[in-house]
Design a protein around this motif. Structure first.
Motif: not given
Length: 150
Positions: A23-32, A35-39, A85-88
């Motif tokens: 599963i593709k996991i993308t790290p993003i930063t919001y207000k320092n 978070h991690f997101i996936t589709t 999502c979680s880091e996993e």
């Protein structure tokens, strides 16, 4: 040569299974904060979301995490999107009565700042909502006919 052929076959099969299942996991930063997101959440999230039976405005979600957000004035912006999502890669959600609520993250492709809103799935109605108003009907993978065994 004969002994290495079965090992090579097993290695290729394992490699194909691993790459297909990732599963593709993308790290993003919001207000320092990271978070991690996936589709990929186990439901068919991609597609076109509309307001009721209207044709526009839409939110179009592509499987690769890109899409289109159309405002009320019908202007369109290309977006990147994902569900928290979680880091996993395990989707984070709150369970409700016959529903699940997720954090939906999106940002215009030409901007840096991410925005979060609610994404919900209402299982009995077979509907998904973004922002509570953009809706899409879906088919549950579990309801699809199973292939007949021979």
């Amino acid at each position: 040569m004969m002994k290495t052929l079965p090992l090579l076959f097993i290695a290729l099969c394992l490699g194909a299974t691993q790459s297909h299942a990732q599963i593709k996991i993308t790290p993003i930063t919001y207000k320092n904060h990271e978070h991690f997101i996936t589709t990929t959440i186990g439901y068919p999230v991609d597609g076109i979301f509309t307001v009721g039976d209207q044709k526009e405005p839409i939110i179009q979600l592509n499987p690769d995490g890109t899409g289109i957000y159309q405002s009320e004035d019908l202007t369109k912006k290309n977006i990147n999107w994902g569900i928290e999502c979680s880091e996993e890669g395990i989707p984070i959600f709150k369970e409700g009565f016959n529903s699940a609520s997720y954090s939906f993250w999106y940002k215009p492709s030409d901007e840096e700042n991410w925005t979060t809103t609610q994404f919900s799935i209402h299982f009995n109605k077979r509907k998904m909502f973004i922002m509570g108003e953009r809706v899409k009907e879906y088919v549950d993978y579990n309801d699809l006919p199973k292939p007949k065994s021979k």
